[in-house]
Design a protein around this motif. Sequence first.
Motif, PDB file in Angstrom:
ATOM      1  N   LEU A 172       0.843  -1.205   0.000  1.00 30.88           N
ATOM      2  CA  LEU A 172       0.000   0.000   0.000  1.00 30.88           C
ATOM      3  C   LEU A 172       0.876   1.253   0.000  1.00 30.88           C
ATOM      4  O   LEU A 172       1.790   1.373   0.825  1.00 30.88           O
ATOM      5  CB  LEU A 172      -0.893   0.012   1.242  1.00 30.88           C
ATOM      6  N   VAL A 173       0.619   2.172  -0.928  1.00 29.82           N
ATOM      7  CA  VAL A 173       1.238   3.506  -0.877  1.00 29.82           C
ATOM      8  C   VAL A 173       0.114   4.515  -0.647  1.00 29.82           C
ATOM      9  O   VAL A 173      -0.803   4.646  -1.466  1.00 29.82           O
ATOM     10  CB  VAL A 173       2.018   3.840  -2.165  1.00 29.82           C
ATOM     11  N   LYS A 174       0.168   5.169   0.514  1.00 36.01           N
ATOM     12  CA  LYS A 174      -0.854   6.154   0.853  1.00 36.01           C
ATOM     13  C   LYS A 174      -0.494   7.508   0.230  1.00 36.01           C
ATOM     14  O   LYS A 174       0.657   7.751  -0.137  1.00 36.01           O
ATOM     15  CB  LYS A 174      -0.971   6.289   2.370  1.00 36.01           C
ATOM     16  N   HIS A 175      -1.533   8.371   0.180  1.00 39.41           N
ATOM     17  CA  HIS A 175      -1.307   9.717  -0.367  1.00 39.41           C
ATOM     18  C   HIS A 175      -2.200  10.697   0.388  1.00 39.41           C
ATOM     19  O   HIS A 175      -2.899  10.326   1.326  1.00 39.41           O
ATOM     20  CB  HIS A 175      -1.594   9.733  -1.883  1.00 39.41           C
ATOM     21  N   GLU A 229       1.598  10.975  -7.486  1.00 43.04           N
ATOM     22  CA  GLU A 229       2.965  10.610  -7.050  1.00 43.04           C
ATOM     23  C   GLU A 229       2.952   9.191  -6.485  1.00 43.04           C
ATOM     24  O   GLU A 229       3.843   8.387  -6.747  1.00 43.04           O
ATOM     25  CB  GLU A 229       3.444  11.589  -5.970  1.00 43.04           C
ATOM     26  N   ALA A 230       1.900   8.868  -5.711  1.00 40.28           N
ATOM     27  CA  ALA A 230       1.799   7.516  -5.122  1.00 40.28           C
ATOM     28  C   ALA A 230       1.701   6.474  -6.229  1.00 40.28           C
ATOM     29  O   ALA A 230       2.345   5.423  -6.173  1.00 40.28           O
ATOM     30  CB  ALA A 230       0.593   7.449  -4.193  1.00 40.28           C
ATOM     31  N   ILE A 231       0.923   6.780  -7.253  1.00 38.99           N
ATOM     32  CA  ILE A 231       0.767   5.853  -8.388  1.00 38.99           C
ATOM     33  C   ILE A 231       2.114   5.678  -9.086  1.00 38.99           C
ATOM     34  O   ILE A 231       2.532   4.551  -9.395  1.00 38.99           O
ATOM     35  CB  ILE A 231      -0.311   6.362  -9.370  1.00 38.99           C
ATOM     36  N   ASP A 232       2.848   6.758  -9.274  1.00 39.15           N
ATOM     37  CA  ASP A 232       4.150   6.661  -9.954  1.00 39.15           C
ATOM     38  C   ASP A 232       5.131   5.819  -9.133  1.00 39.15           C
ATOM     39  O   ASP A 232       5.863   4.997  -9.674  1.00 39.15           O
ATOM     40  CB  ASP A 232       4.728   8.059 -10.199  1.00 39.15           C
ATOM     41  N   ILE A 233       5.088   6.017  -7.820  1.00 37.88           N
ATOM     42  CA  ILE A 233       5.962   5.209  -6.945  1.00 37.88           C
ATOM     43  C   ILE A 233       5.589   3.729  -7.071  1.00 37.88           C
ATOM     44  O   ILE A 233       6.445   2.871  -7.240  1.00 37.88           O
ATOM     45  CB  ILE A 233       5.814   5.685  -5.476  1.00 37.88           C
ATOM     46  N   LEU A 234       4.287   3.460  -7.034  1.00 42.17           N
ATOM     47  CA  LEU A 234       3.828   2.064  -7.095  1.00 42.17           C
ATOM     48  C   LEU A 234       4.164   1.443  -8.460  1.00 42.17           C
ATOM     49  O   LEU A 234       4.522   0.267  -8.544  1.00 42.17           O
ATOM     50  CB  LEU A 234       2.322   2.018  -6.830  1.00 42.17           C
ATOM     51  N   LYS A 235       4.142   2.252  -9.517  1.00 40.77           N
ATOM     52  CA  LYS A 235       4.504   1.740 -10.846  1.00 40.77           C
ATOM     53  C   LYS A 235       5.959   1.281 -10.850  1.00 40.77           C
ATOM     54  O   LYS A 235       6.319   0.257 -11.436  1.00 40.77           O
ATOM     55  CB  LYS A 235       4.294   2.812 -11.923  1.00 40.77           C
ATOM     56  N   GLY A 236       6.772   2.033 -10.120  1.00 40.41           N
ATOM     57  CA  GLY A 236       8.190   1.656 -10.011  1.00 40.41           C
ATOM     58  C   GLY A 236       8.331   0.320  -9.302  1.00 40.41           C
ATOM     59  O   GLY A 236       9.068  -0.567  -9.749  1.00 40.41           O
ATOM     60  N   TYR A 237       7.570   0.166  -8.219  1.00 40.38           N
ATOM     61  CA  TYR A 237       7.617  -1.115  -7.483  1.00 40.38           C
ATOM     62  C   TYR A 237       7.125  -2.249  -8.382  1.00 40.38           C
ATOM     63  O   TYR A 237       7.707  -3.335  -8.411  1.00 40.38           O
ATOM     64  CB  TYR A 237       6.749  -1.049  -6.225  1.00 40.38           C
ATOM     65  N   GLU A 238       6.061  -1.969  -9.112  1.00 43.16           N
ATOM     66  CA  GLU A 238       5.459  -2.992  -9.986  1.00 43.16           C
ATOM     67  C   GLU A 238       6.495  -3.494 -11.002  1.00 43.16           C
ATOM     68  O   GLU A 238       6.643  -4.700 -11.208  1.00 43.16           O
ATOM     69  CB  GLU A 238       4.254  -2.383 -10.708  1.00 43.16           C
ATOM     70  N   GLY A 292      -2.900  -5.321 -11.031  1.00 43.71           N
ATOM     71  CA  GLY A 292      -2.350  -4.028 -11.448  1.00 43.71           C
ATOM     72  C   GLY A 292      -2.546  -3.074 -10.275  1.00 43.71           C
ATOM     73  O   GLY A 292      -2.753  -3.510  -9.131  1.00 43.71           O
ATOM     74  N   ILE A 293      -2.502  -1.768 -10.544  1.00 45.42           N
ATOM     75  CA  ILE A 293      -2.665  -0.804  -9.452  1.00 45.42           C
ATOM     76  C   ILE A 293      -4.140  -0.697  -9.083  1.00 45.42           C
ATOM     77  O   ILE A 293      -4.990  -0.494  -9.936  1.00 45.42           O
ATOM     78  CB  ILE A 293      -2.078   0.561  -9.863  1.00 45.42           C
ATOM     79  N   HIS A 299      -2.689   0.330  -4.232  1.00 45.66           N
ATOM     80  CA  HIS A 299      -2.137  -0.960  -3.814  1.00 45.66           C
ATOM     81  C   HIS A 299      -1.687  -1.799  -5.004  1.00 45.66           C
ATOM     82  O   HIS A 299      -2.248  -1.691  -6.096  1.00 45.66           O
ATOM     83  CB  HIS A 299      -3.196  -1.835  -3.129  1.00 45.66           C
ATOM     84  N   LEU A 300      -0.724  -2.673  -4.704  1.00 44.09           N
ATOM     85  CA  LEU A 300      -0.513  -3.864  -5.535  1.00 44.09           C
ATOM     86  C   LEU A 300      -0.965  -5.023  -4.670  1.00 44.09           C
ATOM     87  O   LEU A 300      -0.679  -5.049  -3.466  1.00 44.09           O
ATOM     88  CB  LEU A 300       0.973  -4.026  -5.890  1.00 44.09           C
ATOM     89  N   VAL A 301      -1.694  -5.964  -5.255  1.00 50.07           N
ATOM     90  CA  VAL A 301      -2.242  -7.098  -4.513  1.00 50.07           C
ATOM     91  C   VAL A 301      -1.718  -8.391  -5.117  1.00 50.07           C
ATOM     92  O   VAL A 301      -1.674  -8.528  -6.348  1.00 50.07           O
ATOM     93  CB  VAL A 301      -3.792  -7.129  -4.620  1.00 50.07           C
TER      94      VAL A 301
END
Length: 162
Positions: free
Chosen positions: A60-63, A83-92, A147-148, A156-158
Amino acid sequence: GLPEGWEIRKSKTHNRHYYFNPSTKQSVWDPPEGTNTDQLKEYFSALKEEPTQVRAAHLLVKHNQSRNPSSWKNDNITISKQEAIDILKGYEQRIKSGEVTLTDLAQTESDCSSHKRGGDLGFFTKGQMQPPFEKAAFGLKVGEMSGIVETNSGVHLVQRLG
Ligand SMILES: N=C(N)NCCC[C@H](NC(=O)[C@@H]1CCC/C1=C/[C@H](COP(=O)(O)O)NC=O)C(N)=O
């Protein structure tokens, strides 16, 4: 495959399905006249494939629009949703490349208290998690990653574990 106006309901007390017609308020145990029984059979076999509970882990990346914009990592989360989505895309990307697993990354990066367990939320049934999260988790095969996913908690990524 039911005639117009009829729908299938699940009786909790009898743990079986029944047929209900909201306009006439009729409820019957057997399929009403005109039901296409072949389609009904397909419906029930597809239903069996859907699990009643799943086990999943999430990252989970909160914003700043999260319902609870604080976490063990950061007591005042101010990043934007984008920004949270971009961070999570990096993790993905890192997870998909095989560089890290979701479980490992969740330990240090997830804004959920489940980070201690690598994001593992244990088993849950429908009705427990926020709808978008539930929809994603129940739609995954074991081992598969979503996906996100956006919920009121953040993004989140699940990954389904069981
Ligand atoms: N049954 C289990 N294991 N725990 C109860 C979960 C309650 C559920 N929680 C969620 O839906 C969010 C999104 C998916 C995971 C999750 C975790 C949230 C995210 O953090 P928060 O937004 O709360 O600060 N932290 C804990 O609840 C809910 N209906 O609010």
